[in-house]
Design an enzyme around this catalytic site. Structure first.
Site: not given
Length: 398
Positions: A136, A133-134, A168, A381, A251
């Site tokens: 951030s 996953q791109g 990740s 967050s 997610e």
């Protein structure tokens, strides 16, 4: 199962027995015992877990509720929940393609074209193509809409330039689903597009971010004039923010009963450690009123999360999607798991630095302590979740 009936039918219980038998017959010999160890080398471990995922797929237990025409099993969310519960009891890992199954697959099912579903979902389920996953970037984490990676249309190709970080499993991945800015003049939540990018394209560079424990789960990924076909857009040009919010809802709202069982397993380890250790005055920790109260609070919160999970399941079954309430679940889960990790370290006290075989049953607490910190950041967050809850659920001003 519906909003009022939380029991399972005889057919569903028969499916549970099928899952349970298959797992016991097909997991590696010694699984769940001290004599079984995953490969120490990270790349070898990833390869081993991907082969295990392939075996699980061949057994019929990946994509359980996904349509058959895309390689799924065509069953319901209930069967998927049952498998998750039984796999959770045995601590079956997610494998290196967890982001593909958890995030990209559902995103394609909701936003993808028919051609994209047929092209990308079957090899994803077969574990033939691994995804990362791109989202951030160095200056766009919680404020994801500030991302600076750019994509410019050049004839029939998009040309992508930029950097992603904390990616990740990028070193395992064949593909990346990423966000890039495609309209520099639009407001920051507009002009973003969701792309599918092959990781072996010229101009893609993966650099590991090695952690203190020598793990290289995270990576930086650089895109230098990376060209992809025009059709590798999901959900329409400049509509990437809407697609990304759908991805993040999957997610944030995936606290399944299976995950709760894993969480309960962690709590059980902590309770056992507390029962085995003695305080400095030679009394058992489990007899200490302070620790008993703390353990009771965490156990109660795990039970509350069980009902949060059931509500989300009901919403998915009856409405077919999750709303902003998924942020409640994500916030509650991550804050409680932080409490669990902190209490574990507090109970271990002077034994907390000892980690490994010499502290059987205790190294798990150190893992929970460190891992729980990351969970308060990814998928939005803690602060972002509070904003979503305040604005979109409680109706408070921005």
């Amino acid at each position: 199962m519906n909003i009022l009936d939380l029991s399972y039918t005889p057919e569903q219980e028969a499916y549970r027995e099928k899952v349970r038998n298959w797992l016991h017959e097909n997991l590696p010999e010694g699984w769940g015992t001290p004599r079984f160890k995953l490969p120490e080398d990270e790349l070898e471990r990833g390869k081993f877990l991907n082969e295990l995922d392939k075996k699980i797929y061949e057994g019929g237990f990946l994509g359980i509720s996904w349509p058959k025409e895309y390689g799924g099993q065509g069953l319901t969310l209930v069967e998927e929940i049952i498998y998750g519960e039984e796999a959770g009891k045995l601590d079956v890992p997610d494998g290196p393609n967890v982001l593909g199954r958890l995030l990209l697959g559902p995103t394609l099912l909701q936003f993808g074209t028919e051609e994209q579903k047929k092209r990308y979902i079957p090899p994803l389920l077969r574990c033939d193509e691994i995804w990362c996953q791109g989202f951030s970037e160095p200056n766009a984490g919680s404020d994801l809409a500030s991302l600076q990676t750019k994509a410019v249309l050049d004839g029939d190709e998009w040309v992508i330039n930029g950097q992603k970080v904390w990616t990740s499993l990028a070193h395992h991945a064949d593909w990346c689903f990423l966000l890039a800015r495609t309209d520099q003049d639009a407001p920051k939540h507009k002009g973003i597009t969701f792309f599918l990018v092959p990781m072996d394209n010229p101009g893609v560079t993966v650099r590991p971010l090695v952690q203190l424990n020598k793990s290289r789960e995270f990576n930086e990924v650089f895109f230098d004039n990376v060209r992809i076909p025009k059709e590798n857009v999901v959900g329409g040009v400049n509509n990437g923010w809407q697609v990304a919010m759908g991805t993040l809802s999957f997610e944030r709202g995936t606290l399944s009963p299976g995950q709760l069982i894993r969480f309960q397993n962690e709590f059980n380890v902590l309770a056992k450690v507390a029962g085995d250790l003695r305080t400095s005055d030679a009394t058992l920790v489990k007899d200490n009123r302070y620790y008993r109260q703390k353990l009771a609070e965490i156990y109660t919160e795990i039970r509350i999360m069980h009902y949060h999970s059931l509500k989300s399941i009901s919403q998915r079954l009856n409405e077919g999607k999750l709303g902003p309430e998924a942020s409640l679940q994500k916030l509650f889960y991550t804050t409680t798991r932080v409490k669990l990790g902190e209490l574990g370290i507090e109970i271990l006290a002077e034994e907390a630095p000892y980690w490994g075989e010499e502290s059987v049953g205790r190294g798990k607490m150190q893992e929970v302590y460190f891992d729980s910190r990351g969970a308060t950041i990814y998928a939005g967050s803690t602060q972002i979740q509070k904003n979503i809850i305040a604005e979109r659920i409680l109706g408070m001003p921005k």
